[in-house]
Design an enzyme around this catalytic site. Structure first.
Site, PDB file in Angstrom:
ATOM      1  N   LEU A   1      21.248 -41.316   4.615  1.00 18.29           N
ATOM      2  CA  LEU A   1      21.346 -42.768   4.533  1.00 18.29           C
ATOM      3  C   LEU A   1      22.589 -43.145   3.755  1.00 18.29           C
ATOM      4  CD1 LEU A   1      17.655 -43.524   3.510  1.00 18.29           C
ATOM      5  CD2 LEU A   1      18.725 -44.274   5.627  1.00 18.29           C
TER       6      LEU A   1
ATOM      7  N   ASP B   1      13.233 -22.148 -22.840  1.00 21.42           N
ATOM      8  CA  ASP B   1      14.243 -22.394 -21.801  1.00 21.42           C
ATOM      9  C   ASP B   1      15.521 -21.600 -22.045  1.00 21.42           C
ATOM     10  OD1 ASP B   1      12.675 -24.022 -20.391  1.00 21.42           O
ATOM     11  OD2 ASP B   1      13.529 -25.903 -21.143  1.00 21.42           O
TER      12      ASP B   1
ATOM     13  N   LYS C   1      12.215 -44.784  -1.916  1.00 20.81           N
ATOM     14  CA  LYS C   1      12.918 -43.561  -1.524  1.00 20.81           C
ATOM     15  C   LYS C   1      12.440 -42.456  -2.461  1.00 20.81           C
ATOM     16  CE  LYS C   1      17.449 -41.820  -0.281  1.00 20.81           C
ATOM     17  NZ  LYS C   1      17.549 -40.621  -1.085  1.00 20.81           N
TER      18      LYS C   1
ATOM     19  N   CYS D   1      51.375 -29.530 -11.406  1.00 23.62           N
ATOM     20  CA  CYS D   1      50.075 -29.106 -10.881  1.00 23.62           C
ATOM     21  C   CYS D   1      49.599 -27.869 -11.640  1.00 23.62           C
ATOM     22  CB  CYS D   1      50.189 -28.805  -9.388  1.00 23.62           C
ATOM     23  SG  CYS D   1      48.738 -27.950  -8.740  1.00 23.62           S
TER      24      CYS D   1
ATOM     25  N   CYS E   1      49.734 -24.648  -9.137  1.00 25.39           N
ATOM     26  CA  CYS E   1      50.944 -24.018  -8.581  1.00 25.39           C
ATOM     27  C   CYS E   1      52.218 -24.428  -9.295  1.00 25.39           C
ATOM     28  CB  CYS E   1      51.052 -24.328  -7.092  1.00 25.39           C
ATOM     29  SG  CYS E   1      51.401 -26.056  -6.774  1.00 25.39           S
TER      30      CYS E   1
ATOM     31  N   CYS F   1      49.806 -24.016  -2.511  1.00 25.66           N
ATOM     32  CA  CYS F   1      49.131 -24.168  -3.797  1.00 25.66           C
ATOM     33  C   CYS F   1      47.775 -23.476  -3.683  1.00 25.66           C
ATOM     34  CB  CYS F   1      48.965 -25.648  -4.105  1.00 25.66           C
ATOM     35  SG  CYS F   1      47.922 -25.981  -5.529  1.00 25.66           S
TER      36      CYS F   1
ATOM     37  N   LYS G   1      15.113 -50.707   5.958  1.00 26.28           N
ATOM     38  CA  LYS G   1      15.308 -50.435   7.388  1.00 26.28           C
ATOM     39  C   LYS G   1      15.169 -51.747   8.140  1.00 26.28           C
ATOM     40  CE  LYS G   1      13.169 -45.911   6.860  1.00 26.28           C
ATOM     41  NZ  LYS G   1      11.961 -45.123   7.017  1.00 26.28           N
TER      42      LYS G   1
ATOM     43  N   ASP H   1       9.672 -25.575 -26.255  1.00 27.64           N
ATOM     44  CA  ASP H   1      10.192 -25.557 -24.888  1.00 27.64           C
ATOM     45  C   ASP H   1      11.655 -25.129 -24.852  1.00 27.64           C
ATOM     46  OD1 ASP H   1       7.824 -26.344 -24.024  1.00 27.64           O
ATOM     47  OD2 ASP H   1       8.443 -28.306 -23.245  1.00 27.64           O
TER      48      ASP H   1
HETATM   49  S1  IVH Z   1      14.448 -42.620   6.576  1.00 24.08           S
HETATM   50  C1  IVH Z   1      17.832 -41.900   9.426  1.00 24.08           C
HETATM   51  N1  IVH Z   1      12.741 -43.326   4.767  1.00 24.08           N
HETATM   52  O1  IVH Z   1      16.180 -39.995   1.999  1.00 24.08           O
HETATM   53  C2  IVH Z   1      16.792 -42.279   8.446  1.00 24.08           C
HETATM   54  N2  IVH Z   1      14.206 -41.514   4.260  1.00 24.08           N
HETATM   55  O2  IVH Z   1      19.228 -40.022   2.495  1.00 24.08           O
HETATM   56  C3  IVH Z   1      16.714 -41.386   7.279  1.00 24.08           C
HETATM   57  N3  IVH Z   1      13.856 -40.519   2.059  1.00 24.08           N
HETATM   58  O3  IVH Z   1      16.664 -37.205   4.030  1.00 24.08           O
HETATM   59  C4  IVH Z   1      15.380 -41.162   6.778  1.00 24.08           C
HETATM   60  N4  IVH Z   1      12.192 -41.825   1.451  1.00 24.08           N
HETATM   61  O4  IVH Z   1      14.667 -37.202   2.498  1.00 24.08           O
HETATM   62  C5  IVH Z   1      13.736 -42.479   5.076  1.00 24.08           C
HETATM   63  N5  IVH Z   1      11.157 -44.083   3.268  1.00 24.08           N
HETATM   64  C6  IVH Z   1      12.129 -43.233   3.574  1.00 24.08           C
HETATM   65  C7  IVH Z   1      12.572 -42.219   2.679  1.00 24.08           C
HETATM   66  C8  IVH Z   1      13.626 -41.389   3.066  1.00 24.08           C
HETATM   67  C9  IVH Z   1      12.971 -40.802   1.094  1.00 24.08           C
HETATM   68  C10 IVH Z   1      14.880 -39.454   1.973  1.00 24.08           C
HETATM   69  C11 IVH Z   1      14.850 -38.452   3.090  1.00 24.08           C
HETATM   70  C12 IVH Z   1      16.207 -38.473   3.726  1.00 24.08           C
HETATM   71  C13 IVH Z   1      17.027 -39.116   2.674  1.00 24.08           C
HETATM   72  C14 IVH Z   1      18.155 -39.902   3.317  1.00 24.08           C
END
Ligand code: IVH
Length: 672
Positions: free
Chosen positions: A84, A38, A119, A403, A406, A434, A285, A34
């Site tokens: 977020l 690459d 997430k 710096c 500059c 600068c 949330k 690999d």
């Molecule tokens: S809620 C305003 N829920 O995270 C609320 N986001 O940094 C924002 N993401 O762009 C979205 N899993 O791509 C939400 N269960 C989840 C999520 C999620 C992944 C990602 C999404 C968003 C990013 C925010």
């Protein structure tokens, strides 16, 4: 090397690549490891980047073909797609909940219910359904405007094309994450740095048949625009999503209490590698939609949600050199150039060393073998030195006194609030004198939240600077397009696209214009506050060193630090000249947000404690209705809202100036 020789070398490499590729994909019998594969791929791409005339149908950038298209139509998100905020530790999380409680005026430790969701590290998309039919699909883009990738999204099996279920809203944007499973990624991993890139590359193919070849998945988690749906909780919405035929994560949970959140975080983090897709943390949330609505949004993220990132991945490598980067505000950041190393799927070649004190404390030296850490999208940094591997003749690192860009003296600033010197050293030449600072200022000027010029990225700015096409922000509006069209990599179409994007950007909101100027301590929120107060470009043009800056102290949110920075900025001739020249090109747009609320042109101020709601929430209610909050009593003030135990001085002054003094009850009446 001569052009001919370069071409020959290139041809040889691409042919070899084709052979390796064929054996790997078609015969499933790799001829080389690999890493050799690459390396060859990287060499070819490097050559193509350096010598623009090199082209081959067998190039990895075409042959594997996942080069995303730049040619999608754009469309505005009816509801912005935000990011977020992040928390990394229990303390951060406690702090997040504290802020929520403060805003909602709840006791700390009050039971707050969260919808907890993984997430997924993919690409977010927004799907618009009208009367149950998938009409269009947008990528996130810059959050305001995304690319129309409908056809590509339609190739994804998990995305319903038609929903014929009673109760499904007539018009709704469903949002979620497009990703590729690790198993599927294994099959195409040669072509991409990580699964996220694979999903992104494939989703943005010009030809949706290419997208179809890659098994993308979709998990839904949110909504944007929404018509007629009564739901009380995020968790209820997730249930509805399932009912409508969307996939949701099986790891979604409802949890309350910091202790339980932490426990769950540990559990999922341990399981993280068992999941078949990359998860870089958990999203918390606030479950109640009513509380979400009360909490509202900051500039770029909701107050009602945060991402709890998983701990970082580490690797070790050798420091080849320490370079000093000069930032927009003159801050000098030492960066370790390291031998490229794979840290959790991403190749890292630079790691931040933060500042001089950090280098001293850890005694980091050139040649050292160090541990590198990378957490999510945060810049990788050096955590420790392996002293056993240090060579005997290594020397302590000496931070430059001048710096590197500059040659100006390097200074540490005294912070009046903390009564300490800052850890950061700065170039003492403010502004455009600068070179490095100037380039960074221009990059900021064109950035997403400022002028937001498509096709004019950071690299292009650096290139234009080195070709002397730009020296100041206003030069962007007076570019020599003839010269640009003759540059390598610029065709007729890309020049005309750039021209269009630049022209379009000339129509701008005052708050974005002020933010674009890059005044220290004036971020997006402060630029917004200032723009309400300054109101027009004409007024902005009147500000110079003799201006009464203390007027801005009336604005709730602007303090001494901002005032000093504004004074400093407007006392420099060069900045005044830039604003004056920019004014010739731009047209300031009227902000449509908050324009016509019931408190339009009405100012409020608070004194004393409110009952049941926090000041922050009351403030946000006023702003939602186009009102303004000021922080001193003057004849510009319309209402002084007096809570419990108000400050006498303020009441007396308000009476003197015949400002209306109202109670919290009166205020609620006004609001309703
Ligand atoms: S809620 C305003 N829920 O995270 C609320 N986001 O940094 C924002 N993401 O762009 C979205 N899993 O791509 C939400 N269960 C989840 C999520 C999620 C992944 C990602 C999404 C968003 C990013 C925010």
């Amino acid at each position: 090397m001569q052009k001919k020789e370069i071409k020959k070398l290139y041809l040889k490499k691409t042919k070899l690549f084709q052979k390796y590729n064929k054996n790997y994909f078609e015969k499933s019998k790799p001829l080389v490891t690999d890493s050799i594969f690459d390396d060859l791929k990287r060499e070819i791409i490097e050559l193509e980047k350096k010598y623009k005339y090199l082209k081959s149908d067998h190039s990895p950038s075409i042959n594997i073909g996942f080069k995303p298209s730049k040619n999608f139509k754009k469309a505005i998100h009816r509801v912005r797609m935000l990011s977020l905020s992040n928390v990394f530790s229990k303390d951060d999380l406690v702090n997040f909940e504290k802020k929520v409680c403060n805003f909602l005026n709840l006791k700390h430790g009050a039971k707050i219910e969260y919808s907890v969701e993984p997430k997924i590290d993919g690409i977010s998309a927004s799907l618009n359904y009208k009367n149950g039919i998938l009409i269009s699909g947008l990528s996130r883009g810059d959050g305001n405007e995304g690319e129309l990738i409908t056809e590509n999204l339609k190739t994804i099996k998990d995305i319903p094309k038609k929903i014929d279920i009673q109760g499904f809203p007539n018009d709704i944007d469903i949002r979620g994450e497009v990703f590729i499973t690790n198993k599927d990624f294994q099959k195409i991993k040669e072509n991409f740095a990580n699964p996220r890139n694979a999903a992104s590359g494939s989703l943005r193919q010009k030809n949706s048949n290419e997208t179809k070849k890659i098994p993308l998945k979709f998990i839904a988690y949110n909504y944007g625009y929404l018509e007629e749906l009564k739901i009380n909780k995020q968790s209820e919405f997730l249930e509805k999503l399932q009912l409508w035929g969307f996939k949701v994560s099986k790891f979604n949970k409802i949890i309350s209490g910091i202790g339980n959140l932490i426990k769950n975080h540990e559990e999922i983090e341990n399981k993280r590698y068992e999941l078949d897709y990359d998860v870089d943390g958990l999203v918390y949330k606030i479950n109640s939609i009513e509380l979400q609505n009360r909490l509202g949004f900051l500039s770029n993220s909701p107050r009602w949600a945060t991402a709890h990132k998983f701990s970082a991945v580490t690797s070790s490598s050798k420091i080849l050199n320490i370079e000093i980067q000069v930032g927009r505000t003159g801050a000098l950041t030492p960066v370790a150039k390291i031998k490229p190393v794979n840290v959790g799927g991403v190749i890292v070649a630079n790691a931040s060393l933060h500042n001089e004190d950090e280098i001293k404390r850890k005694d980091i030296r050139v040649g050292d073998t160090v541990k590198i850490e990378r957490a999510g999208d945060v810049i990788p940094h050096v955590i420790s030195v392996d002293l056993k591997k240090r060579s005997k003749n290594s020397a302590k690192y000496i931070f430059p006194k001048k710096c590197p860009s500059c040659g100006s003296k390097v200074l540490k600033e005294y912070n009046n609030q903390t009564k300490k010197y800052d850890a950061v050293k700065r170039c003492s030449s403010e502004g455009y004198l600068c070179e490095k600072i100037a380039i960074e200022k221009i990059k900021h000027f064109i950035s997403k939240d400022a002028f937001n010029i498509d096709g004019l990225g950071k690299k292009v700015i650096e290139n234009f600077w080195s070709l002397k096409l730009i020296r100041s922000p206003q030069d962007i509006f007076n570019l020599n397009y003839d010269k640009i069209s003759k540059l390598d990599g610029w065709g007729k179409l890309s020049v005309s696209n750039l021209r269009y994007a630049i022209d379009k950007s000339k129509q701008i909101l005052l708050e974005r214009f002020i933010f674009a100027l890059g005044i220290r301590h004036i971020g997006q929120e402060n630029a917004k506050l200032l723009s309400y107060n300054i109101k027009s470009l004409d007024n902005l043009l009147k500000i110079d060193a003799s201006y009464e800056f203390s007027n801005f102290l009336d604005i709730d949110g602007i303090g001494e630090t901002q005032i000093n920075s504004l004074k400093n900025f407007f006392s420099q001739e060069i900045n005044l000249k830039i604003i004056e020249e920019l004014a010739r090109y731009v047209k300031i747009l009227k902000s449509d947000e908050n324009k016509n609320g019931k408190f339009k042109n009405i100012t409020f101020m608070f004194t004393g404690k409110l009952d049941g709601i926090s000041r922050a929430e009351a403030k946000s209610m006023i702003e939602k209705n186009s009102g303004k909050i000021v922080s001193s009593v003057s004849n510009k003030l319309n209402y002084l809202i007096a809570g419990e135990k108000p400050t006498n001085k303020k009441i007396i002054k308000a009476k003197e100036l015949s400002v209306k003094i109202i109670s919290q009850k009166d205020f609620i009446k006004l609001l309703n």
